[in-house]
Design an enzyme around this catalytic site. Sequence first.
Site, PDB file in Angstrom:
ATOM      1  N   LYS A  64       0.846  -1.188   0.000  1.00 36.62           N
ATOM      2  CA  LYS A  64       0.000   0.000   0.000  1.00 36.62           C
ATOM      3  C   LYS A  64       0.883   1.241   0.000  1.00 36.62           C
ATOM      4  O   LYS A  64       1.908   1.287   0.687  1.00 36.62           O
ATOM      5  CB  LYS A  64      -0.926   0.040   1.215  1.00 36.62           C
ATOM      6  CG  LYS A  64      -1.896   1.243   1.163  1.00 36.62           C
ATOM      7  CD  LYS A  64      -2.892   1.243   2.295  1.00 36.62           C
ATOM      8  CE  LYS A  64      -2.321   1.874   3.541  1.00 36.62           C
ATOM      9  NZ  LYS A  64      -3.354   2.135   4.571  1.00 36.62           N
ATOM     10  N   ARG A 107     -10.166  -0.306   7.812  1.00 35.92           N
ATOM     11  CA  ARG A 107      -9.344  -1.346   8.416  1.00 35.92           C
ATOM     12  C   ARG A 107      -8.799  -0.906   9.765  1.00 35.92           C
ATOM     13  O   ARG A 107      -8.619  -1.692  10.683  1.00 35.92           O
ATOM     14  CB  ARG A 107      -8.257  -1.840   7.474  1.00 35.92           C
ATOM     15  CG  ARG A 107      -7.232  -0.830   6.953  1.00 35.92           C
ATOM     16  CD  ARG A 107      -6.196  -0.445   7.966  1.00 35.92           C
ATOM     17  NE  ARG A 107      -4.898  -0.157   7.409  1.00 35.92           N
ATOM     18  CZ  ARG A 107      -4.033   0.655   7.975  1.00 35.92           C
ATOM     19  NH1 ARG A 107      -4.330   1.314   9.083  1.00 35.92           N
ATOM     20  NH2 ARG A 107      -2.848   0.835   7.439  1.00 35.92           N
ATOM     21  N   GLN A 135     -12.018   9.124  10.908  1.00 33.20           N
ATOM     22  CA  GLN A 135     -11.516   7.927  11.575  1.00 33.20           C
ATOM     23  C   GLN A 135     -12.338   7.588  12.812  1.00 33.20           C
ATOM     24  O   GLN A 135     -12.567   6.419  13.116  1.00 33.20           O
ATOM     25  CB  GLN A 135     -10.046   8.099  11.957  1.00 33.20           C
ATOM     26  CG  GLN A 135      -9.387   6.809  12.452  1.00 33.20           C
ATOM     27  CD  GLN A 135      -9.451   5.689  11.424  1.00 33.20           C
ATOM     28  OE1 GLN A 135      -8.761   5.719  10.414  1.00 33.20           O
ATOM     29  NE2 GLN A 135     -10.306   4.698  11.666  1.00 33.20           N
ATOM     30  N   LYS A 220       4.076  12.211  17.323  1.00 38.55           N
ATOM     31  CA  LYS A 220       2.656  12.269  17.659  1.00 38.55           C
ATOM     32  C   LYS A 220       2.395  11.564  18.989  1.00 38.55           C
ATOM     33  O   LYS A 220       2.999  10.529  19.292  1.00 38.55           O
ATOM     34  CB  LYS A 220       1.809  11.614  16.570  1.00 38.55           C
ATOM     35  CG  LYS A 220       1.704  12.408  15.284  1.00 38.55           C
ATOM     36  CD  LYS A 220       0.706  11.738  14.348  1.00 38.55           C
ATOM     37  CE  LYS A 220       0.490  12.544  13.076  1.00 38.55           C
ATOM     38  NZ  LYS A 220      -0.525  11.923  12.191  1.00 38.55           N
TER      39      LYS A 220
END
Length: 312
Positions: A64, A107, A135, A220
């Site tokens: 991906k 997913r 999300q 993050k």
Amino acid sequence: MRYYPVHSGYPPYTRVNPAIEAAFAEHGRGGVQMPPKVYVTLVENGDFRTMPAYIPAFGVAGVKVVNVHPQNRARGLPTVMALTVLIDVETGVPRAIVNATELTAMRTGAAGAVAAKHLASRRPVTLGVVGAGRQAEALVEATAAAVAIEEIRVWGRTEKSAEAFAARYADYNTRSVPIERACDCDVLTTTTPSTAPLVMAEWVREGTHINAIGADAPGKQELDPMLLVKAEVFVDDPGQAVHSGEINVPITTGLYNAGMIAGTLGEVVIGKKGRSSPDAITIFDSTGLAIQDLAIAALVVREEDGYELPFP
């Protein structure tokens, strides 16, 4: 080779969740090949990542390519876009190209649902939601297919976004609340791009399960590092989590170390690991794995042309 735009509809979470669960089970058994994702930074605009994998038990291999461009929201474009290429295992011939933009959110939502299914200590659950974007929607929808939801408490960066989210999920008795109230729940999901802790340790009660989704790149973090220290942290993949998951900043600052990881979600799925007690706080640190992308892309291909895979 065929292109799958996936515009005509997406597989339901009743199909997606078992596919993602099966992929994690293979990961827990050590039955996958999956190098760490590679990041390429595009100056100050964003980045793109390549994510290759092979799941021998499924007969599926591919890669991906996914970008993250936060400024795209102002341009009317998705902040995350992705494309998955499946190749034939025997010949290497490209088999399919799948538009994975929406599938990436699905997913990821399914991974959180699998974690909640195996790690939530109570049923039905009050679901806390920190972050009110796409999300977060995927997490709610996937979780609803895995466990019964009694109530949803949502906090967003703006009151307007939280109230709009609450209206979309009114059937689950959803309310816009202050962030401290959202954290007072059975299952908490965090889906923001924050680089500073939003969820404080003192707001989280015993027995809570947390799906920490937002941290997927170095720097993050959404959770108070003290919360990680007191909780049992399960990761999707140790290498990726140390590099770019919720634990990446606390490891860099010395407040956490990789030896404190309780296990992987795959190990939880196959029964090798799990929460130590009903009162323990558990955290699933999700960075997003290539095996998830292969599983959901292959599911789309199967739905379209009958390609068989060994999961429901």
